[in-house]
Design a protein around this motif. Structure first.
Motif, PDB file in Angstrom:
ATOM      1  N   ALA A   4      36.633  37.083  44.743  1.00 37.64           N
ATOM      2  CA  ALA A   4      37.055  38.474  44.933  1.00 37.64           C
ATOM      3  C   ALA A   4      38.495  38.676  44.460  1.00 37.64           C
ATOM      4  O   ALA A   4      38.819  39.670  43.791  1.00 37.64           O
ATOM      5  N   ILE A   5      39.349  37.710  44.792  1.00 37.48           N
ATOM      6  CA  ILE A   5      40.751  37.801  44.368  1.00 37.48           C
ATOM      7  C   ILE A   5      40.841  37.735  42.836  1.00 37.48           C
ATOM      8  O   ILE A   5      41.594  38.489  42.206  1.00 37.48           O
ATOM      9  N   ALA A   6      40.058  36.803  42.230  1.00 34.57           N
ATOM     10  CA  ALA A   6      40.064  36.672  40.772  1.00 34.57           C
ATOM     11  C   ALA A   6      39.576  37.955  40.115  1.00 34.57           C
ATOM     12  O   ALA A   6      40.111  38.395  39.085  1.00 34.57           O
ATOM     13  N   ALA A   7      38.561  38.562  40.691  1.00 36.27           N
ATOM     14  CA  ALA A   7      38.043  39.819  40.139  1.00 36.27           C
ATOM     15  C   ALA A   7      39.090  40.920  40.230  1.00 36.27           C
ATOM     16  O   ALA A   7      39.253  41.722  39.292  1.00 36.27           O
ATOM     17  N   LEU A   8      39.802  40.987  41.343  1.00 33.67           N
ATOM     18  CA  LEU A   8      40.850  41.999  41.497  1.00 33.67           C
ATOM     19  C   LEU A   8      41.979  41.787  40.489  1.00 33.67           C
ATOM     20  O   LEU A   8      42.493  42.743  39.890  1.00 33.67           O
ATOM     21  N   ALA A  12      42.977  44.334  37.579  1.00 35.78           N
ATOM     22  CA  ALA A  12      44.338  44.850  37.465  1.00 35.78           C
ATOM     23  C   ALA A  12      44.900  44.603  36.064  1.00 35.78           C
ATOM     24  O   ALA A  12      45.573  45.465  35.475  1.00 35.78           O
ATOM     25  N   PHE A  13      44.609  43.427  35.517  1.00 33.02           N
ATOM     26  CA  PHE A  13      45.087  43.083  34.171  1.00 33.02           C
ATOM     27  C   PHE A  13      44.490  44.039  33.130  1.00 33.02           C
ATOM     28  O   PHE A  13      45.199  44.550  32.256  1.00 33.02           O
ATOM     29  N   VAL A  14      43.190  44.282  33.231  1.00 28.28           N
ATOM     30  CA  VAL A  14      42.525  45.206  32.310  1.00 28.28           C
ATOM     31  C   VAL A  14      43.086  46.615  32.460  1.00 28.28           C
ATOM     32  O   VAL A  14      43.296  47.327  31.472  1.00 28.28           O
ATOM     33  N   PHE A  15      43.351  47.010  33.699  1.00 28.85           N
ATOM     34  CA  PHE A  15      43.892  48.345  33.954  1.00 28.85           C
ATOM     35  C   PHE A  15      45.266  48.512  33.304  1.00 28.85           C
ATOM     36  O   PHE A  15      45.563  49.532  32.677  1.00 28.85           O
ATOM     37  N   VAL A  16      46.116  47.479  33.443  1.00 28.34           N
ATOM     38  CA  VAL A  16      47.460  47.536  32.843  1.00 28.34           C
ATOM     39  C   VAL A  16      47.366  47.615  31.324  1.00 28.34           C
ATOM     40  O   VAL A  16      48.086  48.394  30.678  1.00 28.34           O
TER      41      VAL A  16
END
Length: 289
Positions: A4-8, A12-16
């Protein structure tokens, strides 16, 4: 939990990245790069002179284009009688002319009678000398070096034409436009707006040349300058098209083979895709039902 943490973190990386891309595109749209002075002047020149390249309409155009051998021979005749006085085609060998329809005896005769001979030191004395061309020779250089070329051409070096249609934007259309329709009277309004481009003494105005002023005088001055062996009417327009076709061939003699290979590859891929689709249907037929 770790997943779950890795997915978040990934989200977040993709969003940035998406945010940065959006900001860059948005800024480019709102604030486009300033036009350079050269681009501004060239744009105004094209708008004033209407100097967009003309279409030579060669048979080699398009993805399935093929050379017209008769036209290539006429183009070679124009090169030989007009252009070869100043311009070399050093990447072409005499024997390559067999590809455009000349027989072996004709190629041998052309090489032997060519006005410029091959440099060849005297085997006895070592002094500079020349010999007759043979089919395996490349076309000899018109000038021994750039100094000699400048001395004979008002301080300008005539470019080699072997790859000219590859070196210039527009290719054969550039050659055709420049030679047949480029030499016109310089518009007075253009000179008033851009005094720096007024044609100086010793140069010639050509609306298709990069800076509008060219050292080469009009090479094709009138109809009938070259008498075609096949009876084609030698208008300036026709001669320009023919020499443009010939220079297209010198720059890309394997064009027809490349087009044939590309067509074969496309047909192969279409057949392969059809067979793959058929195999897929056959393998998964029972499982689908």
């Amino acid at each position: 939990m770790v997943r779950a943490i890795a997915a978040l973190v990934g989200a977040a990386f993709v969003f940035v990245l998406a945010l940065a891309l959006f900001g860059t595109v948005s800024d480019r749209i709102k604030n486009p790069p300033a036009e350079t002075a050269a681009e501004f002047v060239q744009g105004r020149i094209e708008a004033t002179t209407g100097s967009h390249l003309l279409n030579a309409g060669l048979s080699s155009d398009g993805v399935l284009g093929k050379y017209d051998r008769r036209q290539l021979q006429r183009g070679f005749q124009v090169y030989k009688e007009v252009c070869s006085a100043c311009h070399s085609i050093r990447l072409v060998a005499f024997r390559d002319l067999a590809q455009i329809g000349y027989t072996a005896p004709e190629v041998k005769a052309i090489a032997n009678q060519w006005q410029i001979e091959q440099p060849a030191p005297n085997p006895d004395t070592g002094e500079a000398s020349t010999r007759k061309n043979i089919p395996s020779d490349h076309f000899p250089l018109v000038f021994a070096n750039d100094i000699a070329a400048r001395a004979a051409n008002n301080n300008a070096v005539p470019p080699d034409l072997s790859d000219m249609t590859k070196a210039r934007h527009g290719g054969a259309n550039y050659v055709y436009s420049l030679v047949a329709h480029g030499y016109v009277k310089q518009p007075t309004d253009l000179v008033k707006e851009f005094p720096d481009i007024a044609t100086p003494k010793g140069l010639y105005y050509n609306q298709y040349f990069a800076n509008l002023n060219i050292a080469m005088p009009p090479p094709l001055k009138s109809d009938g300058q070259v008498q075609y062996a096949d009876g084609t009417r030698p208008t300036v327009d026709q001669m320009a098209k023919d020499v443009a076709a010939f220079l297209s061939w010198t720059a890309e003699p394997n064009l027809e083979a490349r087009h044939a290979a590309g067509l074969a590859a496309v047909i192969f891929l279409m057949i392969f895709c059809f067979l793959a689709w058929g195999a897929y249907q056959n393998v998964w037929r029972d499982l689908k039902h």
